[in-house]
Design an enzyme around this catalytic site. Structure first.
Site, PDB file in Angstrom:
ATOM      1  N   LYS A 115       0.852  -1.188   0.000  1.00  0.00           N
ATOM      2  CA  LYS A 115       0.000   0.000   0.000  1.00  0.00           C
ATOM      3  C   LYS A 115       0.894   1.245   0.000  1.00  0.00           C
ATOM      4  O   LYS A 115       1.809   1.357   0.816  1.00  0.00           O
ATOM      5  CB  LYS A 115      -0.918  -0.007   1.223  1.00  0.00           C
ATOM      6  CG  LYS A 115      -2.015   1.047   1.188  1.00  0.00           C
ATOM      7  CD  LYS A 115      -3.050   0.804   2.265  1.00  0.00           C
ATOM      8  CE  LYS A 115      -4.145   1.870   2.213  1.00  0.00           C
ATOM      9  NZ  LYS A 115      -5.216   1.616   3.188  1.00  0.00           N
ATOM     10  N   ARG A 152     -25.107  -2.513   6.969  1.00  0.00           N
ATOM     11  CA  ARG A 152     -24.767  -3.913   6.733  1.00  0.00           C
ATOM     12  C   ARG A 152     -25.008  -4.770   7.978  1.00  0.00           C
ATOM     13  O   ARG A 152     -24.859  -5.994   7.924  1.00  0.00           O
ATOM     14  CB  ARG A 152     -23.291  -3.995   6.321  1.00  0.00           C
ATOM     15  CG  ARG A 152     -23.004  -3.318   4.993  1.00  0.00           C
ATOM     16  CD  ARG A 152     -21.624  -2.646   4.943  1.00  0.00           C
ATOM     17  NE  ARG A 152     -20.522  -3.544   5.099  1.00  0.00           N
ATOM     18  CZ  ARG A 152     -19.784  -4.031   4.106  1.00  0.00           C
ATOM     19  NH1 ARG A 152     -20.066  -3.710   2.853  1.00  0.00           N
ATOM     20  NH2 ARG A 152     -18.764  -4.828   4.334  1.00  0.00           N
ATOM     21  N   GLU A 211     -19.115  -5.723   9.785  1.00  0.00           N
ATOM     22  CA  GLU A 211     -19.989  -4.933  10.658  1.00  0.00           C
ATOM     23  C   GLU A 211     -21.034  -5.779  11.367  1.00  0.00           C
ATOM     24  O   GLU A 211     -21.333  -5.555  12.547  1.00  0.00           O
ATOM     25  CB  GLU A 211     -20.672  -3.832   9.829  1.00  0.00           C
ATOM     26  CG  GLU A 211     -19.744  -2.726   9.369  1.00  0.00           C
ATOM     27  CD  GLU A 211     -18.953  -3.076   8.114  1.00  0.00           C
ATOM     28  OE1 GLU A 211     -18.104  -2.273   7.694  1.00  0.00           O
ATOM     29  OE2 GLU A 211     -19.199  -4.169   7.536  1.00  0.00           O
TER      30      GLU A 211
END
Length: 643
Positions: free
Chosen positions: A288, A404, A376
């Site tokens: 990243k 969600r 979640e």
């Protein structure tokens, strides 16, 4: 930067231009693409580190596959800036995330190269499988479909559901796992640890591929035989390597891990896998922030760093001394204060410890904080399990991501009225991240659920008091929603005081019209009333901060209904079914019929832009509220000095 100085990139408007390059030219193109992304984002902030990490993969995908006929389904859309630049949007990329400009994440509403909505994580495999099945059913047997999943999204439950279906449905889907060991923060969980340890010899993979092609050419490898040979091969390999591969255990061919930054190698791999029958997964290791040293060193900070100097890496969005804190930091500091006093308090976050500032408690009390990954629903049910047996979890989820976990909130928290404190960060309009991230629906969605207490603070001190109140005995499932960004108070810390559940408060006395606000949008109401007075308007406007949408303050509403024939409700959620609807319902049910105007978000998906711009568009800014007050009072510009 002169865009034409980038020799190769300046010649590419669409992927067909890219395909005219030689493989040997692709590393230089990748370097130029990174330079373009860094220069653009240094002045127009956005998601930097994730897009830098997939530059080689992005180039290779569009080089090998015939996009947009072939489908590339991105997961976690903040990876896709390079994709946007290569697909006809380089000249307007400077408008990215700006009002009326490019959307913050890929969307089919913007480009045919964007195959699906990808603002939330973990949906790529399911969507791509649907496209792969549709291709076969609609006569597009030559269409290739690729799902690109990464940035921690493999920890999401939907990804596992998709993989399970991929393994059992006839398809030729290619799943590319962009494995950078990160989401926004460091990725966590058993799947991430498994991927870290997973290894398969690249020479073995090449040999196996050649053997399978030879067997197929000789007619020995039909579908039934292929599946049997794969199962035998997987069993032998597991026995020899003492390592079980979860993907191959589900009959998904696994290749990797390979270096995701070797663009020539990625091109070679994609060409080999392109026409291979059956589902397969290509595992790529990436970094990243690759190619920009500050982002590589601190990927979390550089996920979305704001403006910066591209030469020095100095971040330019500094905060002036004495500036009010962000609501998330008030949450983080307050949670730590509460946890020090109450040993039963624990913190839970689905992959957002820095984003919600739970990292403050995580640093001080690592054994009492839990980052559960991008999951979640699990975050809520995990919290409920702890609450059932004596702990008090503060479960912090962004409002739009809490969508969600809706069933978990109902089935696992509310039915038993468990003492879980759901802190919904980023409630209301969030700005540049747009419709996939606006916290627009939580009030309307949660209001019908029995047992919930639903509150929203007007300022930072009220947030502290609500958090203190929520963890007291007997409060049950308690929802606190608050916005993204900074509050109003530089002197924000206060003593803890219990707020009686279901009570509002009078902010300003008045006799002509009552304004009922819910949450921080009440500050816009206060500004609107001040602006009216500054214009010389003599109308007497009362302002009430209701604090709770459930339960409503019925004593206060009775008094308001008795005193006022004109009422305006103001909220930063959708009007349909929200706070204003709750007030209307109560008035109707109790025989009151005042003239009520509801101000809130419209029945549309609100676009992206600065919060101030979006409030003007949706009519929730101070000026719009002031005009609604004048309209309700029957005033116009010629009359606003009289009543």
């Amino acid at each position: 930067m002169d865009k034409n100085k980038l020799r190769l990139l300046s010649r590419i408007r669409y992927p067909e231009d890219l395909r005219h390059l030689s493989v040997e030219e692709l590393p230089e193109l990748c370097r130029e693409l990174r330079e373009d992304i860094v220069d653009e984002l240094s002045v127009n902030p956005g998601h930097l580190a994730s897009s830098l990490g997939v530059v080689e993969l992005t180039v290779a995908l569009h080089y090998v596959f015939d996009t947009p006929y072939d489908r590339i389904v991105w997961d976690v859309g903040h990876q896709a800036y390079g994709h946007k630049i290569l697909t006809g949007r380089r000249d307007c990329f400077c408008t990215n995330r700006k009002l009326k400009g490019l959307r913050p994440f890929p969307s089919p509403l913007e480009s045919e190269y964007d195959t699906f909505t990808c603002g939330h994580a973990s949906n790529s495999i399911s969507a791509a499988l649907g496209m792969a099945v549709a291709a076969k059913k609609t006569g597009h047997d030559d269409r290739h479909v690729v799902a690109v999943i990464g940035d921690g999204a493999m920890s999401g439950g939907l990804a596992f559901e998709g993989i399970n279906n991929v393994s059992s449905s006839p398809n030729d889907l290619l799943i590319i796992l962009n494995d950078n060991d990160m989401s926004i923060d460091r990725a966590v969980g058993g799947m991430e640890q498994y991927l870290l340890n997973l290894d398969t010899n690249a020479t073995y993979n090449r040999l196996r591929y050649r053997v399978s092609r030879w067997l197929h050419s000789k007619g020995y490898l039909n579908d039934n035989r292929r599946k049997g040979i794969i199962r035998l091969n997987n069993a032998l390999k597991s026995a020899l390597s003492h390592q079980q591969n979860i993907f191959e255990g589900m009959n998904i061919r696994y290749f990797g891990p390979f270096d995701g930054h070797d663009v020539a190698e990625v091109v070679r791999l994609l060409r080999q896998l392109k026409d291979m029958k059956g589902p397969k997964l290509l595992h790529l290791h990436t970094t990243k922030g690759k190619g920009y040293e500050p982002a590589e060193k601190e990927a979390t900070i550089w996920h979305a760093p704001g403006k910066f100097d591209p030469e020095t890496g100095e971040r330019l969005d500094t905060v002036p001394a004495g500036c009010p804190p962000r609501y998330q930091d008030v949450f983080g500091q307050t949670l730590l204060r509460l946890a020090k006093d109450n040993p039963r308090i624990v913190g839970v976050t689905p992959a957002m410890p820095t984003g919600c500032s739970m990292n403050i408690m995580m640093k001080a009390m690592p054994d009492r904080t839990f980052d559960v990954g991008i999951a979640e629903g699990h975050a809520v049910t995990f919290s409920c399990g702890m609450a059932k047996d004596g702990l008090i979890p503060f479960c912090n989820i962004y409002s739009s991501f809490a969508q969600r976990a809706y069933d978990n909130i109902i089935h696992d928290a509310a039915i038993l009225n468990l003492p879980v404190v759901l802190c919904l960060d980023r409630a209301g309009l969030v700005g540049e991240d747009g419709p996939t991230h606006h916290g627009a629906f939580d009030i309307a969605a949660l209001r019908p659920i029995p047992n919930l207490t639903i509150a929203s603070p007007m300022d930072e001190r009220e947030l502290q008091r609500l958090m203190y109140t929520a963890q007291l005995p007997g409060k049950g499932t308690f929802v606190i929603r608050y916005p993204r960004g900074r509050g109003l108070l530089s002197d924000w810390e206060c003593a803890f005081e219990e707020i009686e559940v279901g009570t509002g408060r009078l902010i300003r006395e008045g006799s002509d019209i009552a304004i009922l606000s819910y949450g921080p949008i009440g500050n816009n109401v206060a500004q609107a009333i001040d602006s009216l007075k500054a214009e010389g308007c003599t109308a007497s406007v009362a302002h009430y901060d209701m604090r709770f949408v459930k339960p409503l303050d019925t004593r206060l509403l009775n008094d308001i209904a008795r005193r006022f024939s004109r009422i305006i409700t103001v909220e930063d959620g959708v009007r349909a079914g929200g706070f204003g609807s709750a007030v209307l319902e109560w008035m109707c049910d109790n025989g009151h019929h005042p003239d009520i105007t509801r101000i809130g978000l419209p029945d549309t998906f609100v676009e992206h832009g600065k919060v101030e711009e979006l409030q003007r568009i949706t009519g929730t800014d101070a000026e719009s509220i002031k005009n609604e007050i004048k309209k309700a009072l029957g005033l116009n510009d010629a009359q606003n000095n009289t009543h």
